[in-house]
Scaffold this active site. Structure first.
Site, PDB file in Angstrom:
ATOM      1  N   LYS A  48       0.823  -1.217   0.000  1.00  0.00           N
ATOM      2  CA  LYS A  48       0.000   0.000   0.000  1.00  0.00           C
ATOM      3  C   LYS A  48       0.852   1.259   0.000  1.00  0.00           C
ATOM      4  O   LYS A  48       0.603   2.199  -0.769  1.00  0.00           O
ATOM      5  CB  LYS A  48      -0.923  -0.022   1.230  1.00  0.00           C
ATOM      6  N   THR A  49       1.864   1.284   0.866  1.00  0.00           N
ATOM      7  CA  THR A  49       2.719   2.468   0.956  1.00  0.00           C
ATOM      8  C   THR A  49       3.458   2.699  -0.356  1.00  0.00           C
ATOM      9  O   THR A  49       3.598   3.840  -0.819  1.00  0.00           O
ATOM     10  CB  THR A  49       3.724   2.300   2.111  1.00  0.00           C
ATOM     11  N   ASP A 239      -4.549   7.938   3.023  1.00  0.00           N
ATOM     12  CA  ASP A 239      -4.078   6.630   3.466  1.00  0.00           C
ATOM     13  C   ASP A 239      -5.014   6.090   4.552  1.00  0.00           C
ATOM     14  O   ASP A 239      -5.611   6.864   5.306  1.00  0.00           O
ATOM     15  CB  ASP A 239      -2.652   6.780   4.017  1.00  0.00           C
ATOM     16  N   GLU A 240      -5.144   4.775   4.645  1.00  0.00           N
ATOM     17  CA  GLU A 240      -5.947   4.111   5.693  1.00  0.00           C
ATOM     18  C   GLU A 240      -7.358   4.691   5.765  1.00  0.00           C
ATOM     19  O   GLU A 240      -7.894   4.995   6.839  1.00  0.00           O
ATOM     20  CB  GLU A 240      -5.253   4.252   7.062  1.00  0.00           C
ATOM     21  N   GLN A 270      -9.541  -4.441   7.410  1.00  0.00           N
ATOM     22  CA  GLN A 270      -8.691  -4.058   8.535  1.00  0.00           C
ATOM     23  C   GLN A 270      -9.245  -2.842   9.273  1.00  0.00           C
ATOM     24  O   GLN A 270      -8.518  -2.124   9.950  1.00  0.00           O
ATOM     25  CB  GLN A 270      -7.267  -3.760   8.043  1.00  0.00           C
ATOM     26  N   ARG A 628      -0.379 -10.451  10.390  1.00  0.00           N
ATOM     27  CA  ARG A 628       0.892  -9.871  10.855  1.00  0.00           C
ATOM     28  C   ARG A 628       2.035 -10.872  10.700  1.00  0.00           C
ATOM     29  O   ARG A 628       3.196 -10.493  10.761  1.00  0.00           O
ATOM     30  CB  ARG A 628       0.815  -9.479  12.334  1.00  0.00           C
TER      31      ARG A 628
END
Length: 674
Positions: A48-49, A239-240, A270, A628
């Site tokens: 994503k980043t 973002d997010e 998420q 994770r």
């Protein structure tokens, strides 16, 4: 007749990035999206980043000026990392990009326009402790009887206000849904809210919610200013997005209009922060709210082995409200399946985890590549004892962050008095450090302060001379005089604030070091912390910027705040909420028992409200936990639990484990040799 004339931008050097080579097909499609609204569903570990970073580079490469790009994030760290990567990718000056958290961008806007709303530009930003102090003062001034019946404490009232602000609900609605035992105080709390707003304005202070709410007020009340920012921010990236609340969503909608060049990136699977006001329907409803929005799904996962991803896909599948996706592995298969480990009781669970951690370390996996995740912090109690007994070092992510510590905020209070002489909270915080001064004396001294020449902000003053005439308790007189001299040393000959690093020796050499010696048992450690703060302050010439950064780092967007690094490698113990965005080679998820994960309270609320909203968020939380893990995943639960009031209770496995087909896990039969 007016002459038409067009200014053309100077040609610039291209970055020469081969976007198709640097990105996978899914990422490239999003990065190269045409103008207009775009929704990017980026699965866990899918880059994503990287996608956002290259999107910014793509815009710059296509002649979009840096000043016309706004990048909104949830942590300073995320914004900093993305902008640093962009700077490394392209040969252009990127300093004019507006990148940062919602709160930091709101602060930046308000520093320009606060006077339009009745505040001064040098307003103070209150953290939670500051807010608690100001609310205490407001409650006292409202003469509300807080003793005859149970009344919420100031910090609880602050939470009520924050939830109401961030969800768009009334105080009454919040009390009814989350604080029903305070329902009968609704009128008093509404009165406090009104007085609190007036108090903030009179003390030229704002809380963290104001950094979002006041820009919205500004845009509603001042169309000219709103249009100014809409014109500037031709391209907005978020973002997010799944973690946005009602206020943040409205702010985004304002800034993205009318160009609608809005790209939001996130993962509905998420979204786990409804308890603090986040609304995952913002991302689910985006295609309806932005007609014609393009949707991009990034499913290639670079983090985890295929066996973990298969389990993760199965874990989230039962949720009905979601964008369906299927995480696909980039990595090759692992040697082992994820482990399902039923254990006799919590102590055996702790012993298993500790023993397996030591075995993994012997196999070459460092302790800091291992995490133990849980739904609630008390689930780790037995494990903490076991790790201590076995001399296995660990750190807990819930520890107090560097900028939230009392001695850091104490030093900042001295500086805030210089920056904003009307800051009642900071003034009283400093004054109450002096011997013999309590709440009542501080109130009296504050009243004298507000009537003294120090309130003439534009005029240089000699604090020690003015303060010499104040009425203070005899016991406080020597340190009161010293405080006056200290404040004098914090300004230059023209009465302007010195740089923050230059203030530190005067603050420590005045009254504060003696106060620390008498107040804290770990004086030496705290003194070293302040030395580190002084080192941090060197990079700031401007006091306003320094204080803003301190307040922002200690507040709601402090997920990336500095903290003391451990002296040795440590196992990480973390709630799943605090683990979001992180990754480890090995992850243990413990206490996967019905009523613990998912929590019993969530199940009860769903039953009462006849919804599955809470259960679906708990399932998203479980999904976050398992994604994770990079290489190995252990899922465990105790089969028996000793309760003080009714003895041993049989623990049933979490329903989330039932959703995972047997072939996807390897069950371990663990015996106890004691």
């Amino acid at each position: 007749m007016a002459r038409d004339y067009t200014v053309k931008r100077a040609k610039k050097t291209s970055s020469d990035i081969d976007y198709e080579k640097e990105l996978n097909a899914e990422q490239y499609a999003a990065v190269s999206a045409q103008p207009g609204p775009s929704l990017v569903i980026a699965g866990a570990g899918s880059g994503k980043t990287r996608t956002l970073t290259y999107r910014v580079a793509w815009l710059l490469d296509h002649d979009i000026p840096a000043r016309n790009i706004l990048l909104l994030t949830f942590t300073n760290k995320a914004a900093r990392e993305m902008l640093e990567r962009v700077e490394q990718l392209v040969p252009y000056d990127t300093r004019d990009i507006w990148g940062g958290t919602f709160h930091s961008v709101g602060n930046r806007i308000l520093r320009r326009h606060a006077q339009e709303l009745g505040w001064e530009r040098n307003f103070s930003i209150m953290d939670r402790d500051d807010q608690k102090s100001l609310l205490s003062s407001v409650i006292s001034e409202c003469e509300i009887d807080t003793k005859s019946s149970r009344f919420p404490k100031p910090d609880v009232i602050g939470d009520i206000f924050s939830l109401a602000n961030n969800t768009g609900q009334s105080i009454g609605d919040i009390l009814h849904s989350r604080y029903s035992y305070f329902d009968h105080h609704v009128e008093a709390i509404e009165l406090i809210e009104e007085a609190y707003e007036e108090k903030k304005k009179s003390t030229n202070s704002m809380d963290f919610d104001d950094l979002l709410l006041k820009p919205l007020d500004l845009f509603h009340q001042k169309p000219r200013i709103r249009e100014q920012y809409q014109k500037q921010f031709e391209w907005v990236l978020v973002d997010e997005y799944q973690d946005t609340n009602a206020v943040q969503s409205e702010l985004i909608d304002f800034l993205a209009a009318p160009q609608r060049n809005l790209m939001v990136v996130g993962d509905d699977a998420q979204s786990i922060y409804s308890w603090r006001g986040a609304d995952f329907r913002n991302i689910l409803d985006f295609p309806e709210r932005y007609e014609g929005a393009k949707k991009f799904v990034i499913e290639t996962n670079y983090r985890s082995v295929p066996e973990i991803l298969t389990l993760a896909n199965a874990a989230i599948a039962p949720n009905t409200e979601q964008f369906r996706k299927n995480l696909a592995p980039w990595r090759g298969p692992a040697e082992n399946l994820p482990a399902l480990v039923p254990l006799q009781d919590p102590n055996t669970q702790a012993a298993f985890v500790a023993q397996r951690i030591l075995e993994l370390r012997d196999e070459g996996i460092e302790l800091n590549e291992i995490a133990v995740l849980y739904r609630a912090h008390f689930h780790a109690m037995e494990l903490q004892l076991e790790l201590t007994n076995r001399n296995i070092p660990f750190e807990i992510t819930s520890g107090l962050r560097f900028f939230e510590q009392a001695h850091i905020k104490d030093v900042a209070a001295f500086m805030k008095i210089i920056y904003n002489r009307r800051d009642e909270v900071s003034f009283k915080r400093v004054v109450k450090m002096l011997p013999g001064i309590g709440d009542k004396s501080a109130d009296n001294i504050w009243r004298e302060w507000t009537k003294s020449p120090v309130m003439k902000r534009d005029e240089p003053v000699v604090f020690s001379t003015i303060m010499a005439d104040f009425k203070v308790p005899a016991k406080s007189k020597p340190t009161w005089e010293q405080l006056g001299y200290t404040l004098d040393e914090l300004v230059d000959a023209d009465g302007k604030a010195k740089p923050p690093a230059a203030m530190m020796p005067s603050i420590l050499g005045g009254v504060y070091e003696d106060y620390m010696r008498s107040k804290f048992t770990n004086f030496d450690n705290r003194r070293q912390d302040l030395e580190q703060l002084e080192n941090y302050a060197v990079r700031f010439d401007d006091l306003e910027e320094f204080l803003s950064q301190l307040s922002l780092l200690a507040g709601q967007d402090a997920a990336d705040a500095q903290k003391d690094e451990p002296d040795e490698e440590c196992v990480c113990l973390s709630s799943v909420h605090q683990a979001k965005g992180l990754e480890w080679k090995v992850v243990f998820v413990i206490w996967l028992a019905e009523g613990k994960f998912p929590g019993s309270r969530v199940l009860e609320e769903d039953a009462e409200n006849e919804t599955n909203d809470g259960l679906e968020e708990e399932r998203r939380l479980f999904y976050v936990a398992v994604t994770r893990a990079m290489d190995e995943l252990y899922l465990s639960y105790p089969q028996l639990w000793q309760r003080a009031y009714d003895g041993e209770v049989i623990q049933h496995p979490s329903r989330f484990l039932d959703d995972i087909p047997d072939p996807m896990v390897e069950e371990w039969n663990v015996g106890a040799a004691w």
